[in-house]
Design a protein around this motif. Structure first.
Motif, PDB file in Angstrom:
ATOM      1  N   TRP A 117       0.813  -1.213   0.000  1.00  0.00           N
ATOM      2  CA  TRP A 117       0.000   0.000   0.000  1.00  0.00           C
ATOM      3  C   TRP A 117       0.848   1.265   0.000  1.00  0.00           C
ATOM      4  CZ3 TRP A 117      -4.472  -0.323  -1.897  1.00  0.00           C
ATOM      5  CH2 TRP A 117      -5.161  -1.542  -1.839  1.00  0.00           C
ATOM      6  N   GLN A 118       2.036   1.221   0.572  1.00  0.00           N
ATOM      7  CA  GLN A 118       2.918   2.379   0.453  1.00  0.00           C
ATOM      8  C   GLN A 118       3.291   2.622  -1.002  1.00  0.00           C
ATOM      9  OE1 GLN A 118       6.136   1.565   3.196  1.00  0.00           O
ATOM     10  NE2 GLN A 118       4.741   1.543   4.946  1.00  0.00           N
ATOM     11  N   ALA A 119       3.554   1.541  -1.732  1.00  0.00           N
ATOM     12  CA  ALA A 119       3.868   1.681  -3.155  1.00  0.00           C
ATOM     13  C   ALA A 119       2.654   2.199  -3.926  1.00  0.00           C
ATOM     14  CB  ALA A 119       4.327   0.335  -3.718  1.00  0.00           C
ATOM     15  N   ALA A 120       1.475   1.718  -3.566  1.00  0.00           N
ATOM     16  CA  ALA A 120       0.263   2.159  -4.263  1.00  0.00           C
ATOM     17  C   ALA A 120       0.002   3.637  -4.012  1.00  0.00           C
ATOM     18  CB  ALA A 120      -0.936   1.317  -3.811  1.00  0.00           C
ATOM     19  N   TRP A 121       0.192   4.083  -2.774  1.00  0.00           N
ATOM     20  CA  TRP A 121       0.014   5.510  -2.469  1.00  0.00           C
ATOM     21  C   TRP A 121       0.992   6.367  -3.266  1.00  0.00           C
ATOM     22  CZ3 TRP A 121       0.327   4.168   3.400  1.00  0.00           C
ATOM     23  CH2 TRP A 121      -0.895   3.640   3.831  1.00  0.00           C
ATOM     24  N   ASP A 122       2.245   5.897  -3.323  1.00  0.00           N
ATOM     25  CA  ASP A 122       3.264   6.662  -4.060  1.00  0.00           C
ATOM     26  C   ASP A 122       2.903   6.742  -5.542  1.00  0.00           C
ATOM     27  OD1 ASP A 122       4.696   7.106  -1.783  1.00  0.00           O
ATOM     28  OD2 ASP A 122       6.159   5.499  -2.135  1.00  0.00           O
ATOM     29  N   ASP A 123       2.501   5.611  -6.110  1.00  0.00           N
ATOM     30  CA  ASP A 123       2.171   5.591  -7.540  1.00  0.00           C
ATOM     31  C   ASP A 123       1.011   6.535  -7.858  1.00  0.00           C
ATOM     32  OD1 ASP A 123       4.154   3.756  -7.974  1.00  0.00           O
ATOM     33  OD2 ASP A 123       2.824   2.009  -8.019  1.00  0.00           O
ATOM     34  N   ALA A 124       0.045   6.601  -6.962  1.00  0.00           N
ATOM     35  CA  ALA A 124      -1.134   7.444  -7.188  1.00  0.00           C
ATOM     36  C   ALA A 124      -0.945   8.868  -6.684  1.00  0.00           C
ATOM     37  CB  ALA A 124      -2.356   6.814  -6.509  1.00  0.00           C
ATOM     38  N   GLU A 156      -6.541  -0.356   4.282  1.00  0.00           N
ATOM     39  CA  GLU A 156      -6.581  -0.336   2.817  1.00  0.00           C
ATOM     40  C   GLU A 156      -6.783  -1.749   2.278  1.00  0.00           C
ATOM     41  OE1 GLU A 156      -6.881   2.019   0.822  1.00  0.00           O
ATOM     42  OE2 GLU A 156      -5.739   3.796   1.389  1.00  0.00           O
ATOM     43  N   GLU A 157      -6.079  -2.701   2.846  1.00  0.00           N
ATOM     44  CA  GLU A 157      -6.178  -4.102   2.412  1.00  0.00           C
ATOM     45  C   GLU A 157      -7.606  -4.622   2.606  1.00  0.00           C
ATOM     46  OE1 GLU A 157      -3.961  -7.813   1.337  1.00  0.00           O
ATOM     47  OE2 GLU A 157      -3.571  -5.680   1.141  1.00  0.00           O
ATOM     48  N   LEU A 158      -8.185  -4.352   3.762  1.00  0.00           N
ATOM     49  CA  LEU A 158      -9.515  -4.866   4.069  1.00  0.00           C
ATOM     50  C   LEU A 158     -10.595  -4.117   3.296  1.00  0.00           C
ATOM     51  CD1 LEU A 158      -9.155  -5.428   7.923  1.00  0.00           C
ATOM     52  CD2 LEU A 158      -8.665  -7.002   6.030  1.00  0.00           C
ATOM     53  N   TYR A 159     -10.389  -2.834   3.079  1.00  0.00           N
ATOM     54  CA  TYR A 159     -11.322  -2.035   2.287  1.00  0.00           C
ATOM     55  C   TYR A 159     -11.424  -2.608   0.874  1.00  0.00           C
ATOM     56  CZ  TYR A 159     -13.387   2.324   0.395  1.00  0.00           C
ATOM     57  OH  TYR A 159     -14.183   3.266  -0.203  1.00  0.00           O
ATOM     58  N   ALA A 160     -10.269  -2.953   0.306  1.00  0.00           N
ATOM     59  CA  ALA A 160     -10.260  -3.562  -1.037  1.00  0.00           C
ATOM     60  C   ALA A 160     -10.882  -4.952  -1.004  1.00  0.00           C
ATOM     61  CB  ALA A 160      -8.829  -3.623  -1.559  1.00  0.00           C
ATOM     62  N   GLU A 161     -10.622  -5.714   0.056  1.00  0.00           N
ATOM     63  CA  GLU A 161     -11.142  -7.086   0.148  1.00  0.00           C
ATOM     64  C   GLU A 161     -12.665  -7.095   0.205  1.00  0.00           C
ATOM     65  OE1 GLU A 161     -10.128 -11.189   2.642  1.00  0.00           O
ATOM     66  OE2 GLU A 161      -9.047  -9.327   3.051  1.00  0.00           O
ATOM     67  N   LEU A 162     -13.255  -6.025   0.761  1.00  0.00           N
ATOM     68  CA  LEU A 162     -14.707  -5.924   0.801  1.00  0.00           C
ATOM     69  C   LEU A 162     -15.286  -5.496  -0.545  1.00  0.00           C
ATOM     70  CD1 LEU A 162     -15.533  -4.343   4.287  1.00  0.00           C
ATOM     71  CD2 LEU A 162     -15.863  -6.704   3.540  1.00  0.00           C
ATOM     72  N   GLY A 163     -14.422  -5.286  -1.535  1.00  0.00           N
ATOM     73  CA  GLY A 163     -14.892  -4.997  -2.884  1.00  0.00           C
ATOM     74  C   GLY A 163     -15.019  -3.528  -3.209  1.00  0.00           C
ATOM     75  N   GLY A 200     -10.932   2.246  -5.242  1.00  0.00           N
ATOM     76  CA  GLY A 200     -10.171   3.384  -4.733  1.00  0.00           C
ATOM     77  C   GLY A 200      -9.514   3.087  -3.402  1.00  0.00           C
ATOM     78  N   PHE A 201      -9.073   4.136  -2.748  1.00  0.00           N
ATOM     79  CA  PHE A 201      -8.369   4.013  -1.479  1.00  0.00           C
ATOM     80  C   PHE A 201      -9.289   4.363  -0.313  1.00  0.00           C
ATOM     81  CE2 PHE A 201      -4.997   5.145  -4.535  1.00  0.00           C
ATOM     82  CZ  PHE A 201      -4.105   4.108  -4.332  1.00  0.00           C
TER      83      PHE A 201
END
Length: 892
Positions: free
Chosen positions: A15-22, A726-733, A736-737
């Motif tokens: 998620w640190q990489a994802a934040w940086d990329d975005a 962030e991981e769990l938010y995505a897992e719930l479908g 975005g962040f």
């Protein structure tokens, strides 16, 4: 998943990489609803310590919360990069301060990134770069143009170990030690550069009352440091005693300052500071005085000490001559360095008079009873220090203190009303290399000349590893020409106190790359003041006072709209280990990096934020860290189980209760986030997780309710544990962040939540108590009976009424009066408890709340529970029911 918990390393890196990329934390320059959240920037010492982690977790959590609430948030980071420690480290390692400092910055920035702090790194400022300190120099020249800079000889605080001057605020404790190295501070006479902060003393003091978002303790510390006193200054003629050795008045008049001129008739001796000019002159003539000054004077001593002189002072109110002492409790930088001593009405003067055998005369008496004469107090053992009525004071006897002060100041020829301050002008000269060069050249013809703006910055030369100030050895750098006459000149070799850097750095963040001004004025006026500032209590005087001073000057002369830099201030507590502050010297530090490696950044952040309110100190606990990690692991498992199983339970009374608990948690946690009491918000969130687990254990959950609860938990935890959420938010479908998700809102108000929760918890506790007292081992059924409606009406009348005859007022209501003895008995109960009464839910709402929560009681006691309306209950049970405390019948 690892064997012992979730795979925090993988989650956090992803998620640190994802934040940086975005580039999710970038703040645009132009926004409609700015919120400025800032932690005091750190000195780059090489590694983060737990104090850093706590400070920056607080600001990061609040910034994330405000962002989820829809605000445009400015949350920057920079480096307080100048300072003596880097210079000393460079000397010890035979390197240069710049390389050392930037190596430390690289390390600490990497650690901050590993903690997941959501900074806009494009706004990073580093105070040791010419791009930054150029503007320190520019501001110095602007202050100089406005008459706020002065160069003069001054007695200064000198640290022999650091080989530099210290500001008064950098001398700590009664032992007067250097704030950096704990070396005893000396005094020296040096030519120094000063910023005239005293020009703003009144505004700095009076504006403190408007800083409602600051802790009272910090505001009081600033008031005390400014130390404004209204009083009277007047002259005492000093002469040698009548012994034929000199003419009266030889030493001339000496001005003394007092806040209690009403006590002047009780002045029985006069005292001079050891460094007062007369004391210094006497030291050349009197061996006793010289010995006292050089060997005995101790301003920090437990008892006042002094030496008698052969001088007398003439009291301007009485004409009497009183003896003169040189005394170490008189300070040259407080008042005038000379004082009239009134031992009857000042504790310090009393102690010295007792020691020296001087008279102690009472001249102020306590206020007498009406019609009585004032009686002089007994001051033989202790001084009477309050205002009162004058006695033994000639024509002024009988006046109250305040009136006497006015009249005496008017009547004594040399007296005048005076306001004095403890605050002194800010000496910014430092005799060291690693700081902002003071932009001045010294010319024999033109004297001290500021460097023109076009020639800024005056950059530091290459570092020379030498004793003392390396700039004194930089001959080539020193040699220059005078901007005014073009003749030979030499650069100033003093550098600025690093508190200059931090007095305006918060303004640079709004436009860090601006090349033609220290900050963009339009943006600064849009973003400032800082909405929430967080830092240590140790900066309550120095940094905060200087920042306020700079902001006011910039408002007066550069168009800044706001006159205060920080709206709200939070002074965070310390992280301790077994009750002691963590420090390398004590060997009791805990490495943040080790915690991140073993348990993850989210665990460290969550543990710290839930351990105590941000203002409180708290003890580091490895057990607490492990427990926090276990909690995050359970949450990860709950979300995974939900996604895999897709529960299909019905919407029923149980799911209704869980829904109401979700709303309750959202209402309370949001309020606590807003108040920065994160520990309370997190406790509520963890309680909701517990409720959701109980729900899933009790029955197959209703999918919509359960997912709503998980989603609420994830978003409530997101400001503190951003990676896993962030991981769990995505897992719930979700797309975005979670950092960009909307903050969850409740559909009920806080007052209802509190009433419902109190009702349910009191009922559960009453059931426990009955079962325990009655010794019931296996209850077969539990009946909960809600009180009749007339009791709720009676309670409401009791709360709203101010009549003394409560029962009479109750009996005016027909539906209450017809209850007969029951109404009278209940009315008596209400009368007795009247001061402690509070409204509850109405009976129908109380019934619904208890029915929704019945499953918790059933689950705890393994017995069916029925919630009964008053009209359905037996009279003998119903008589025990009251609003908020239903009757309980247990079947064995």
């Amino acid at each position: 998943m690892s064997d012992s918990g979730y795979d925090h390393t993988t989650v956090e890196r992803r998620w640190q990489a994802a934040w940086d990329d975005a580039n999710v934390y970038r703040t645009p320059d132009d926004v409609d609803d700015p919120t400025y959240v800032l932690g005091m920037y750190p000195y780059p010492s090489g590694k983060l310590h737990m104090g850093h982690v706590r400070n920056y977790t607080i600001t990061d959590a609040y910034a994330r919360y405000r962002r989820m609430c829809g605000d445009d948030v400015l949350h920057p980071m920079g480096w307080d990069a100048f300072g003596l420690p880097a210079e000393n480290a460079a000397k010890e390692r035979d390197t240069n301060p710049r390389d050392w400092t930037f190596d430390c910055i690289d390390t600490m920035r990497g650690q901050m990134e590993s903690m997941g702090f959501g900074y806009d790194w494009e706004r990073e400022v580093t105070t040791c770069t010419p791009e930054y300190y150029r503007w320190n120099q520019w501001l110095f020249t602007r202050f100089h143009e406005e008459g706020l800079v002065e160069r003069r000889d001054a007695e200064v605080n000198w640290c022999s170990h650091c080989e530099t001057v210290l500001a008064d605020e950098q001398v700590e404790g009664e032992a007067e030690l250097c704030w950096r190295c704990d070396t005893p501070v000396e005094t020296r006479e040096l030519e120094q550069w000063f910023l005239r902060i005293t020009e703003y003393a009144d505004e700095l003091l009076e504006a403190i009352d408007d800083l409602e978002g600051w802790p009272n303790s910090v505001r009081q510390m600033q008031r005390n440091w400014i130390g404004r006193q209204h009083g009277t200054e007047l002259e005492f003629d000093i002469s040698e005693a009548s012994n034929g050795r000199g003419d009266a008045g030889e030493y001339g008049p000496v001005r003394a300052f007092t806040t209690r001129v009403d006590t002047i008739f009780g002045a029985t001796y006069f005292a001079l500071a050891p460094d007062h000019p007369i004391s210094q002159q006497l030291a050349t003539e009197d061996d006793d005085v010289r010995h006292f000054i050089e060997h005995e004077a101790d301003p920090e001593g437990d008892e006042p000490n002094g030496v008698a002189t052969e001088l007398t002072a003439t009291n301007p109110a009485t004409g009497e001559e009183i003896p003169v002492y040189v005394a170490d409790f008189v300070l040259s930088d407080v008042g005038t360095g000379a004082l009239m001593a009134v031992p009857g009405h000042d504790d310090r003067d009393h102690a010295f008079a007792t020691k020296m055998g001087e008279d102690i005369v009472p001249v102020i008496a306590p206020e007498p009873d009406e019609g009585a004469e004032p009686t002089a107090p007994d001051v033989s053992e202790n001084a009477f220090t309050e205002d009162g009525v004058l006695v033994n004071s000639g024509e002024y006897s009988g006046l109250e203190s305040e009136a006497a002060r006015e009249r005496l100041t008017d009547d004594i020829e040399s007296a005048e009303h005076t306001t004095q301050y403890q605050l002194r002008d800010w000496g910014i000269s430092r005799q060291r290399y690693w700081g902002t060069p003071i932009p001045v050249v010294h010319c024999e013809e033109c004297e001290a000349v500021p460097v023109p703006e076009d020639d800024l910055p005056v950059e530091l030369p290459e570092f020379i590893n030498t004793t003392g100030n390396p700039l004194d050895a930089a001959d080539e750098w020193q040699a220059t020409t005078c901007p005014e006459c073009g003749g030979s000149a030499r650069r100033e070799t003093d550098t600025m106190d690093t508190f200059v850097d931090s007095s305006w750095y918060f303004l640079r963040y709004v436009s860090p790359d601006l090349e033609d001004a220290p900050f963009d004025l339009e943006r600064a006026n849009n973003w400032m003041p800082v909405d929430q500032y967080v830092g240590g209590i140790e900066h309550a005087v120095m940094h905060l006072l200087y920042s306020r001073f700079f902001t006011k000057v910039l408002a007066d002369h550069e168009g800044l709209t706001h006159r205060e830099p920080f709206t709200n201030l939070l002074a965070q507590g310390m992280v301790q280990l077994e009750g002691e502050k963590m420090s390398k010297s004590k060997g009791n530090t805990v490495s943040p990096q080790r915690i991140v490696d073993e348990y993850g950044a989210d665990t460290a952040r969550l543990f710290m934020m839930q351990a105590a309110q941000p203002e409180r100190d708290f003890d580091w606990s490895e057990e607490g860290v492990r427990s926090t990690y276990a909690f995050l692991t359970r949450l990860q498992e709950m979300v995974g189980d939900y996604v895999r199983t897709e529960p299909a339970g019905e919407a029923d009374a149980v799911s209704s209760y869980v829904d109401s608990e979700i709303d309750a948690t959202l209402a309370i946690a949001t309020e606590k986030y807003e108040a920065l009491t994160f520990n309370r918000a997190l406790r509520e969130t963890q309680d909701l997780v517990r409720t959701l687990r109980q729900y899933a254990d009790y029955t197959e959950p209703h999918a919509e309710t359960y997912e709503r609860g998980l989603s609420a938990v994830i978003r409530l935890l997101a400001p503190v544990a951003p990676h896993l959420t962030e991981e769990l938010y995505a897992e719930l479908g979700n797309d975005g962040f979670v950092v960009d998700a909307d903050w969850p809102t409740a559909t009920v108000d806080r007052e209802y939540v509190e009433k419902r929760r109190k009702l349910v918890e009191n009922t559960r506790e009453d059931v426990r108590q009955i079962i325990d007292v009655a010794g019931i081992e296996d209850p077969q059924g539990i009946e909960v009976v809600v009180a009749p409606e007339w009791k709720y009406d009676a309670l409401e009348i009791a709360i709203e009424s101010d009549t003394d005859n409560l029962i009479g007022e109750l009996m005016q209501q027909a539906h209450i009066r017809e209850q007969g003895d029951a109404a009278a008995s209940y009315g008596q109960d209400l009368q007795v408890e009247r001061e402690a009464l509070s409204m509850t839910l109405r009976p129908e709402a109380e019934h619904d709340a208890l029915e929704a929560a019945a499953w918790l009681i059933e689950r705890e006691f393994d017995a069916p529970v029925s919630v009964v309306h008053a009209h359905e209950a037996d009279d003998d049970v119903l008589s025990n029911a009251g609003p908020g405390r239903p009757a309980i019948e247990i079947e064995e």
